[in-house]
Write an enzyme that holds these catalytic residues in place. Structure first.
Site, PDB file in Angstrom:
ATOM      1  CG  HIS A 215       0.446   7.626   3.197  1.00  0.00           C
ATOM      2  ND1 HIS A 215      -0.733   7.113   2.694  1.00  0.00           N
ATOM      3  CD2 HIS A 215       1.219   7.890   2.103  1.00  0.00           C
ATOM      4  CE1 HIS A 215      -0.672   7.069   1.374  1.00  0.00           C
ATOM      5  NE2 HIS A 215       0.506   7.537   0.988  1.00  0.00           N
ATOM      6  CD  GLU A 216       4.808   9.990   1.841  1.00  0.00           C
ATOM      7  OE1 GLU A 216       5.621   9.257   1.249  1.00  0.00           O
ATOM      8  OE2 GLU A 216       3.865  10.556   1.255  1.00  0.00           O
ATOM      9  CG  HIS A 219       4.141   4.776   0.354  1.00  0.00           C
ATOM     10  ND1 HIS A 219       3.264   3.844  -0.159  1.00  0.00           N
ATOM     11  CD2 HIS A 219       3.540   5.985   0.172  1.00  0.00           C
ATOM     12  CE1 HIS A 219       2.193   4.456  -0.626  1.00  0.00           C
ATOM     13  NE2 HIS A 219       2.330   5.752  -0.430  1.00  0.00           N
ATOM     14  CG  HIS A 225      -1.119   5.104  -2.853  1.00  0.00           C
ATOM     15  ND1 HIS A 225      -0.698   5.869  -3.919  1.00  0.00           N
ATOM     16  CD2 HIS A 225      -0.737   5.794  -1.739  1.00  0.00           C
ATOM     17  CE1 HIS A 225      -0.091   6.957  -3.476  1.00  0.00           C
ATOM     18  NE2 HIS A 225      -0.098   6.930  -2.157  1.00  0.00           N
ATOM     19  CB  CYS A 226      -4.743   0.953   1.014  1.00  0.00           C
ATOM     20  SG  CYS A 226      -5.991  -0.253   1.512  1.00  0.00           S
ATOM     21  CB  CYS A 231      -6.626   2.028   4.446  1.00  0.00           C
ATOM     22  SG  CYS A 231      -4.993   1.439   4.939  1.00  0.00           S
ATOM     23  CB  CYS A 250      -7.529  -1.672   5.726  1.00  0.00           C
ATOM     24  SG  CYS A 250      -6.378  -2.307   4.476  1.00  0.00           S
ATOM     25  CB  CYS A 253      -2.493  -1.843   5.158  1.00  0.00           C
ATOM     26  SG  CYS A 253      -2.867  -1.323   3.453  1.00  0.00           S
TER      27      CYS A 253
END
Length: 296
Positions: A215-216, A219, A225-226, A231, A250, A253
């Site tokens: 996640h990080e 970014h 942010h989705c 996701c 997803c 993304c």
């Protein structure tokens, strides 16, 4: 009927039949269109959730393309993990498995650097949490530890610490923090196993670390942010919310990521499937298998 006229009629009907079949043929779906069938719609935000307390703009693909972001380039295309602290055997194993996962997820070479000792944290950036354990100011890790140590061939440097983190005085804690412009971030393992990692909670903790780390780094590669589907890039306020979110990016993304990091989508999916199968992450294995079935 003359031979010439017969040949003309034959060719005419043959051409007409070909055009009819061609027009009736379904347009082949793109990879993104195919896996979009497996996207799970977001539920209505509940009080306490990230989306309930944050009014964020939906990042369309066109918005993503206009965003200033880090992208891999020749000579600067390796993801480095920087352990910070003292790690036991299980924690070290978790970091190694995270390295393996990130290499697959981003399709970039990923390496683990030698661990830095906890003494790199001065007393001024420490505090005691409400629960009584030590916490470290996350911004200090980025600005005073990681940026200065980022290897020249690194596209991303992600710190991993066993210490709990906080971003500012009025926040209780934070799972991770990143400087998108500088390509550095830090993730804390502490809350993923409630301060004590064991064999029984290892997979749960690892799954959380995989999600927060990817996640990080997502970014840092420019993905906001989705708001499109369940996701890995969804915002999160708690472990309950993190656990609810899937490790899968997803379709939208994935399209964003693949536009910055050119990789073979099917190869990535197969490697993810094999990784989840090896670790018996059955829910994530099922999702990867479903995606593969749609693009075969």
């Amino acid at each position: 009927m003359s031979r010439e006229k017969y040949n003309f009629i034959f060719i005419f009907f043959l051409s007409a039949a070909f055009l009819f079949l061609f027009s009736c043929r379904k347009k082949e779906k793109t990879y993104v269109e195919a896996i979009a069938l497996n996207d799970v719609k977001l539920s209505h935000p509940k009080p306490g959730s990230w989306r309930y307390s944050h009014d964020e703009k939906f990042q369309q693909f066109e918005d993503f393309q206009k965003t200033r972001k880090i992208t891999p380039e020749p000579g600067k295309n390796i993801i480095y993990l920087q352990p910070i602290g003292t790690f036991n055997e299980l924690q070290t194993k978790e970091i190694e498995l995270t390295k393996e996962y990130l290499a697959i997820y981003f399709q970039l070479e990923t390496k683990v650097l030698p661990a830095l000792p906890s003494t790199v944290f001065p007393e001024a950036v420490k505090r005691n949490s409400k629960e009584g354990h030590e916490q470290i100011l996350a911004g200090y890790v980025l600005d005073s530890i990681l940026i200065k140590r980022k290897p020249k061939d690194a596209v991303i440097l992600m710190g991993i610490t066993e210490k709990d983190l906080f971003p500012q005085s009025d926040w209780n804690y934070i799972f991770g923090l990143a400087s998108y412009e500088n390509g550095v971030g830090v993730t804390s393992m502490y809350r993923f196993y409630n301060g004590h990692l064991t064999i029984s909670n290892f997979n749960e903790s690892l799954n959380r670390l995989l999600k927060i780390s990817s996640h990080e780094i997502g970014h840092m590669f420019g993905i906001s942010h989705c708001l499109n589907a369940n996701c890995v890039m969804n915002g999160t306020n708690s472990l309950t919310e993190t656990d609810y979110h899937v490790a899968r990016a997803c379709s939208l993304c994935q399209m964003k990521l693949n536009s910055s990091i050119k990789y073979d989508n099917k190869k990535r999916l197969l490697e993810l499937k094999n990784y989840f199968e090896k670790l018996h992450f059955n829910s994530e294995l099922s999702r990867a298998t479903q995606d593969l079935n749609l693009v075969q």
